[in-house]
Write a protein that holds these residues in place. Structure first.
Motif, PDB file in Angstrom:
ATOM      1  N   THR A 259       0.272  -0.606  -6.092  1.00 11.11           N
ATOM      2  CA  THR A 259      -1.387  -0.639  -6.265  1.00 11.11           C
ATOM      3  C   THR A 259      -1.813   0.418  -5.950  1.00 11.11           C
ATOM      4  OG1 THR A 259      -1.510  -1.193  -3.941  1.00 11.11           O
ATOM      5  CG2 THR A 259      -1.178  -3.252  -5.455  1.00 11.11           C
ATOM      6  N   PRO A 260      -3.023   0.681  -6.469  1.00 13.05           N
ATOM      7  CA  PRO A 260      -3.982   2.132  -6.087  1.00 13.05           C
ATOM      8  C   PRO A 260      -3.990   2.391  -4.725  1.00 13.05           C
ATOM      9  CG  PRO A 260      -5.055   0.794  -7.704  1.00 13.05           C
ATOM     10  CD  PRO A 260      -3.976  -0.235  -7.369  1.00 13.05           C
ATOM     11  N   GLN A 261      -4.207   1.391  -3.848  1.00 11.79           N
ATOM     12  CA  GLN A 261      -4.229   1.390  -2.430  1.00 11.79           C
ATOM     13  C   GLN A 261      -2.929   2.075  -1.851  1.00 11.79           C
ATOM     14  OE1 GLN A 261      -5.343  -1.260  -3.909  1.00 11.79           O
ATOM     15  NE2 GLN A 261      -7.525  -0.689  -3.946  1.00 11.79           N
ATOM     16  N   ALA A 262      -1.930   1.451  -2.301  1.00  8.64           N
ATOM     17  CA  ALA A 262      -0.498   1.774  -1.874  1.00  8.64           C
ATOM     18  C   ALA A 262      -0.054   3.144  -2.172  1.00  8.64           C
ATOM     19  CB  ALA A 262       0.486   0.971  -2.055  1.00  8.64           C
ATOM     20  N   TYR A 296      11.896   1.182   2.758  1.00  8.19           N
ATOM     21  CA  TYR A 296      10.708   1.891   2.108  1.00  8.19           C
ATOM     22  C   TYR A 296       9.749   1.295   1.492  1.00  8.19           C
ATOM     23  CZ  TYR A 296       9.157   5.387  -1.197  1.00  8.19           C
ATOM     24  OH  TYR A 296       8.082   6.329  -2.057  1.00  8.19           O
ATOM     25  N   THR A 297      10.341  -0.016   1.002  1.00 12.38           N
ATOM     26  CA  THR A 297       9.398  -1.077   0.051  1.00 12.38           C
ATOM     27  C   THR A 297       8.598  -1.561   1.135  1.00 12.38           C
ATOM     28  OG1 THR A 297      10.925  -1.454  -1.654  1.00 12.38           O
ATOM     29  CG2 THR A 297       9.230  -3.041  -1.449  1.00 12.38           C
ATOM     30  N   LEU A 298       9.092  -2.202   2.279  1.00  9.39           N
ATOM     31  CA  LEU A 298       8.168  -2.824   3.476  1.00  9.39           C
ATOM     32  C   LEU A 298       7.205  -1.923   3.958  1.00  9.39           C
ATOM     33  CD1 LEU A 298      11.274  -4.839   5.071  1.00  9.39           C
ATOM     34  CD2 LEU A 298       9.593  -5.853   3.891  1.00  9.39           C
ATOM     35  N   SER A 299       7.685  -0.767   4.253  1.00  9.25           N
ATOM     36  CA  SER A 299       6.389   0.275   4.830  1.00  9.25           C
ATOM     37  C   SER A 299       5.458   0.518   3.925  1.00  9.25           C
ATOM     38  CB  SER A 299       7.262   1.630   4.847  1.00  9.25           C
ATOM     39  OG  SER A 299       7.414   2.373   3.509  1.00  9.25           O
ATOM     40  N   LEU A 300       5.428  -0.124   2.709  1.00 13.31           N
ATOM     41  CA  LEU A 300       4.211  -0.117   1.817  1.00 13.31           C
ATOM     42  C   LEU A 300       3.612  -1.467   1.824  1.00 13.31           C
ATOM     43  CD1 LEU A 300       5.857   1.773  -1.223  1.00 13.31           C
ATOM     44  CD2 LEU A 300       4.210   2.733   0.302  1.00 13.31           C
ATOM     45  N   GLY A 301       3.967  -2.393   2.532  1.00 20.45           N
ATOM     46  CA  GLY A 301       3.237  -3.518   2.668  1.00 20.45           C
ATOM     47  C   GLY A 301       3.202  -4.433   1.333  1.00 20.45           C
ATOM     48  N   THR A 302       2.110  -5.191   1.064  1.00 20.46           N
ATOM     49  CA  THR A 302       1.725  -5.900  -0.033  1.00 20.46           C
ATOM     50  C   THR A 302       1.442  -5.295  -1.172  1.00 20.46           C
ATOM     51  OG1 THR A 302      -0.475  -6.339   0.707  1.00 20.46           O
ATOM     52  CG2 THR A 302       1.129  -8.123   1.172  1.00 20.46           C
ATOM     53  N   GLY A 303       1.449  -3.942  -1.101  1.00 18.86           N
ATOM     54  CA  GLY A 303       1.082  -3.113  -2.133  1.00 18.86           C
ATOM     55  C   GLY A 303       2.099  -2.750  -3.014  1.00 18.86           C
ATOM     56  N   ALA A 304       3.302  -2.840  -2.684  1.00 16.05           N
ATOM     57  CA  ALA A 304       4.718  -2.602  -3.431  1.00 16.05           C
ATOM     58  C   ALA A 304       5.272  -3.732  -3.918  1.00 16.05           C
ATOM     59  CB  ALA A 304       5.346  -1.867  -2.619  1.00 16.05           C
TER      60      ALA A 304
END
Length: 341
Positions: A259-262, A296-304
Motif C-alpha cells: 500500500t502507499p502507506q507501507a 519482513y512481511t510482518l514488519s509491514l503490518g497490514t500494508g503488505a
C-alpha cells in the motif's frame, strides 16, 4: 561503535601511530570531527595526556612516556573493549597494522588478572564469524540484555516468531538457557555489517537451537542461573551449525503488493516491479529464508500482501493467527498478565 570503544580506539591509534589530526581520526572511526573533539575532551578529563600541535603538520598526540592505565575501565567495560578489539581485528581500521595489534596485546596484558579471567570466559561464549553471507542485517534491540545474560548465565524467556516450526508455528514464548552469542559477518569487505545469533538450549523443544537476535520481539531475564552442560563447546557447535546453514540456506524471491502507506516503511534492497496511480506497488525482495521473508512481511503490518511464494504466505498466516491468539489470551487473563508463565 560505542563511545567507550571509540575512546579506546583513539588512545590506541595515537599510541601506535603518533600524531594524527581530528579529521583523520574521524575518517578512520567513521564519525564526525565534532565527535572527535568531544572524545578528546573526555580523554583529557580521564587524565589521558592528549596534547595538540597547531598549524601545518600538527595534530593530536600522546607523550612518549604515557602508559595506558587499564584501571580507568570497569570490569564490564574491559571485557567489552577486548571483545570489540577481537572483532575489529578484521576491520580496515586495524588490518595490516602491526603497531596497533601490538598495542592491543599490551592493553590486554595490562588488565588485572580477574579481568583477564572474565575476558577468557567471554571469549568462550561470544564468537565473531567473519566468513561472509549475503543477507540483510536487522536491528538487535535486546542484544545488550542478552549479552549480559550470556555472561552471567541467566535463564531467558523470549517471544520469538517460529514461522518455520512444523509443530506449533507462530509467535510464542520460549524458555531458553543462553550458551553463547555469534556475530556472523554479511560482507567480507564490511565486517561491521552482520547478524547476531543466540545459541541456547530451548526448554520448549528440549534441544540446542540457534535464534536470530533481530527476530526476538520481547524478552525477560530470569534471575536463575543455568546449570551449564560441561560437554558443550560453542566453537564446535557453531562450526556444525554453519555447515548446516550453508547447505540449507536458499534465497527466497519475495513478491509483495504494498500500500502507499507501507512504502514508507520498506527497508533493505528491493525492486519496484510495478507502480499504480494510487501509490501502491508490486515489489520484489531477496531474502535468505522463509523465516526472514515472513518476518519482513510482518514488519509491514497490514500494508503488505504476499503474492508469492506460497510457503511465505502460509508462514505469515500462521504467525498472524498466533499473534491474534496471544493477544486474545492475554486480555482474557484475570490480571492482564503479559509475561510468560
Amino acid at each position: 561503535m560505542q563511545k567507550t570503544e571509540r575512546l579506546l580506539a583513539i588512545t590506541l591509534l595515537l599510541q601506535a601511530r603518533g600524531k594524527m589530526t581530528a579529521r583523520r581520526l574521524a575518517e578512520i572511526l567513521g564519525t564526525s570531527i565534532r565527535t572527535i573533539y568531544r572524545d578528546i575532551n573526555t580523554l583529557s578529563l580521564a587524565h589521558v595526556p592528549v596534547s595538540m600541535d597547531y598549524g601545518p603538520g600538527g595534530g593530536y598526540y600522546l607523550s612518549d612516556d604515557y602508559h595506558f592505565e587499564s584501571a580507568i575501565f570497569t570490569r564490564e567495560e574491559a571485557v567489552s573493549l577486548i571483545l570489540s578489539t577481537d572483532m575489529s581485528g578484521n576491520y580496515s581500521l586495524f588490518a595490516g597494522d602491526d603497531r596497533l595489534h601490538r598495542a592491543l596485546i599490551k592493553l590486554e596484558a595490562a588488565l588485572p588478572e580477574e579481568y583477564r579471567a572474565d575476558v577468557r570466559a567471554a571469549r568462550e561464549r561470544i564468537l565473531f564469524d567473519t566468513t561472509a553471507w549475503c543477507c540483510q542485517p536487522l536491528q538487535t534491540t535486546y542484544l545488550e540484555t542478552i549479552r549480559s545474560a550470556v555472561l552471567d548465565s541467566y535463564h531467558l524467556d523470549m517471544l520469538y516468531p517460529c514461522v518455520s516450526c512444523k509443530d506449533k508455528p507462530g509467535v510464542r514464548w520460549r524458555h531458553v538457557e543462553p550458551y553463547g552469542l555469534v556475530f556472523k559477518a554479511l560482507s567480507r569487505r564490511h565486517v561491521r555489517t552482520g547478524v547476531w545469533y543466540l545459541v541456547a538450549f530451548c526448554h520448549t523443544c528440549q534441544l540446542f537451537q540457534t535464534f536470530r537476535v533481530g527476530y526476538i520481539q520481547n524478552l525477560h531475564v530470569r534471575k536463575e542461573h543455568i546449570s551449564a552442560q560441561p560437554n558443550f563447546d560453542l566453537q564446535s557447535y557453531w562450526e556444525e551449525e554453519r555447515r548446516f546453514l550453508d547447505v540449507h540456506k536458499q534465497s527466497i524471491t519475495l513478491l509483495l503488493r504494498i500500500t502507499p502507506q507501507a512504502r514508507y516503511n520498506l527497508r533493505g534492497e528491493h525492486i519496484v516491479l510495478q507502480e499504480e496511480r494510487d501509490g501502491s506497488a508490486l515489489i520484489q525482495a531477496e531474502l535468505e529464508s522463509v523465516e526472514a521473508a515472513a518476518f519482513y512481511t510482518l514488519s509491514l503490518g497490514t500494508g503488505a500482501t504476499v503474492i508469492s511464494p506460497d510457503e511465505v504466505r502460509q508462514a505469515v498466516t500462521a504467525a498472524a493467527h498466533a499473534i491474534a491468539n496471544m493477544y486474545d489470551n492475554m486480555y482474557h487473563k484475570p490480571n492482564g498478565e503479559t509475561t510468560p508463565a
